[in-house]
Design an enzyme around this catalytic site. Structure first.
Site, mmCIF file in Angstrom:
data_model
loop_
_atom_site.group_PDB
_atom_site.id
_atom_site.type_symbol
_atom_site.label_atom_id
_atom_site.label_comp_id
_atom_site.label_asym_id
_atom_site.label_seq_id
_atom_site.Cartn_x
_atom_site.Cartn_y
_atom_site.Cartn_z
ATOM 1 N N ASP A 131 45.982 40.424 51.447
ATOM 2 C CA ASP A 131 47.201 40.630 52.577
ATOM 3 C C ASP A 131 47.155 39.568 53.731
ATOM 4 O O ASP A 131 47.907 39.387 54.706
ATOM 5 C CB ASP A 131 47.374 41.495 53.246
ATOM 6 C CG ASP A 131 47.784 43.092 52.851
ATOM 7 O OD1 ASP A 131 49.099 42.352 51.581
ATOM 8 O OD2 ASP A 131 47.952 44.337 53.003
ATOM 9 N N LYS A 139 51.799 44.795 59.936
ATOM 10 C CA LYS A 139 53.270 43.944 59.797
ATOM 11 C C LYS A 139 53.370 46.008 58.935
ATOM 12 O O LYS A 139 52.933 46.710 58.242
ATOM 13 C CB LYS A 139 52.565 43.046 58.091
ATOM 14 C CG LYS A 139 51.405 43.346 57.248
ATOM 15 C CD LYS A 139 52.608 44.245 56.272
ATOM 16 C CE LYS A 139 50.610 44.905 55.256
ATOM 17 N NZ LYS A 139 51.822 46.308 54.410
HETATM 18 O O1 C5P Z 1 42.764 42.282 48.448
HETATM 19 P P1 C5P Z 1 42.504 43.734 49.238
HETATM 20 O O2 C5P Z 1 40.879 43.782 49.218
HETATM 21 O O3 C5P Z 1 43.276 43.756 50.161
HETATM 22 O O4 C5P Z 1 42.517 44.471 47.795
HETATM 23 C C1 C5P Z 1 42.148 46.335 48.194
HETATM 24 C C2 C5P Z 1 42.593 46.319 47.185
HETATM 25 O O5 C5P Z 1 43.853 46.862 46.823
HETATM 26 C C3 C5P Z 1 42.050 45.696 45.511
HETATM 27 O O6 C5P Z 1 40.986 45.958 45.175
HETATM 28 C C4 C5P Z 1 42.389 46.286 44.251
HETATM 29 O O7 C5P Z 1 42.517 46.975 44.025
HETATM 30 C C5 C5P Z 1 43.977 46.727 44.983
HETATM 31 N N1 C5P Z 1 45.322 45.435 45.453
HETATM 32 C C6 C5P Z 1 45.628 45.492 43.490
HETATM 33 N N2 C5P Z 1 46.742 44.439 43.522
HETATM 34 C C7 C5P Z 1 47.150 43.670 44.597
HETATM 35 C C8 C5P Z 1 46.496 43.717 46.154
HETATM 36 C C9 C5P Z 1 45.294 44.670 45.971
HETATM 37 O O8 C5P Z 1 45.291 46.108 42.868
HETATM 38 N N3 C5P Z 1 48.276 42.677 44.293
#
Ligand code: C5P
Length: 287
Positions: free
Chosen positions: A134, A11
């Site tokens: 995501d 994406k």
């Molecule tokens: O959800 P995911 O594991 O992909 O997110 C990776 C990191 O990105 C999280 O640990 C966080 O630090 C940050 N993040 C965030 N807010 C979001 C998505 C991700 O702070 N909405």
């Protein structure tokens, strides 16, 4: 032995507005996710023990891989057997294209198709969010307006055919690092403004240049600090003829470049590929 093969698309984000940090550590965000025709292929086969096979050296073949954890969550909840997951990798890692998240969602979709457990869309979306912000988007096709952590999704009509080039700067960006640097760079208590779903839908109907002019990727300054080649990639693209918009995708480091037409894209590709790793990409529309 049962088995399936699925496409696992990358994406881009047309824009990415980052709001305030929540008590759970995640940031409120507003984005439009867009699937593109750059994809990995995921093969799942029933097997005596769990394994991941991937020829790409940077892809973990154990529990560190989100695809493994996707199987684990489904297996625990629905009593599914072990599988061998083969990942034919085309999407670069830590590039802001959500390749790992897409692979995990493909495993959720694939296991559902293979074993037909009693799982509804809401269960699958909940499991997907446990895996990453995501991942829920990849349970759908095309484009979606996203809020919350990225899991509150509204399908939207993608823009008309937009020829894209993806530029892959040599430095990866960790999503967690980009978010944490953004928090350090921001004035305390100051979160970015959101435009709302209706405005996003209206912008998707118009020229991409206008959409980009009226929106932002709030992670771009932080990512450019972590990976200076993001700013160089942007500058290289902006110099070319026929370019209508340039923006970093997600938390980077990939930069997408939109063109007036395919001829302009071909001419630009010839120039850019002397210095950069690039690929052509096109928008995926829902079937
Ligand atoms: O959800 P995911 O594991 O992909 O997110 C990776 C990191 O990105 C999280 O640990 C966080 O630090 C940050 N993040 C965030 N807010 C979001 C998505 C991700 O702070 N909405």
């Amino acid at each position: 032995m049962r088995g399936v093969e699925l496409e696992s698309p990358a994406k881009i984000n047309w824009f990415l507005h980052i709001g305030s940090k929540r008590d759970d550590g995640y940031h409120e965000l507003e984005t439009v996710f867009q699937q593109i025709d750059l994809h990995d292929i995921i093969e799942i086969r029933e097997a005596p023990s769990m394994s991941i096979v991937c020829s790409h050296p940077g892809v973990p073949a154990d529990r560190e891989n989100l695809a493994w954890r996707a199987w684990e969550l489904m297996a625990e909840r629905y009593g599914l057997p072990s599988v061998r997951i083969t990942i034919h990798k085309n999407i670069p890692a830590a590039a802001g294209l959500a390749g790992g998240s897409s692979n995990a969602a493909a495993v959720l979709r694939g296991l559902t198709r293979m074993f037909e457990p009693e799982v509804d869309d809401a269960d699958l979306a909940e499991i997907a969010l446990t895996l990453g912000s995501d991942v829920p988007f990849f349970l759908h096709e095309g484009a979606a307006y996203g809020r919350g952590r990225g899991e509150r999704l509204d399908p939207v009509d993608p823009p008309r055919d937009v020829p894209l080039l993806l530029l892959f700067p040599p430095e990866p960006v960790s999503t967690a690092r980009a978010f944490s640097l953004l928090a350090d760079m921001r004035e305390p208590g100051k979160a970015a403004a959101f435009i709302g779903r209706d405005a996003a839908i209206a912008l998707l109907r118009g020229p991409v240049s206008e959409m980009v002019g009226r929106t932002r990727n709030d992670l771009e300054p932080a990512a450019a600090e972590i990976a200076p080649s993001v700013a160089r990639a942007r500058a290289a693209a902006e110099r070319l003829a026929g370019v209508t918009a340039v923006r970093m995708s997600g938390s980077g480091s990939t930069v997408w470049v939109a063109f007036d037409d395919r001829e302009a894209r071909s001419r630009a590709a010839k120039v850019l590929k002397r210095e950069w790793t690039i690929t052509e990409a096109n928008i995926v529309r829902p079937a």
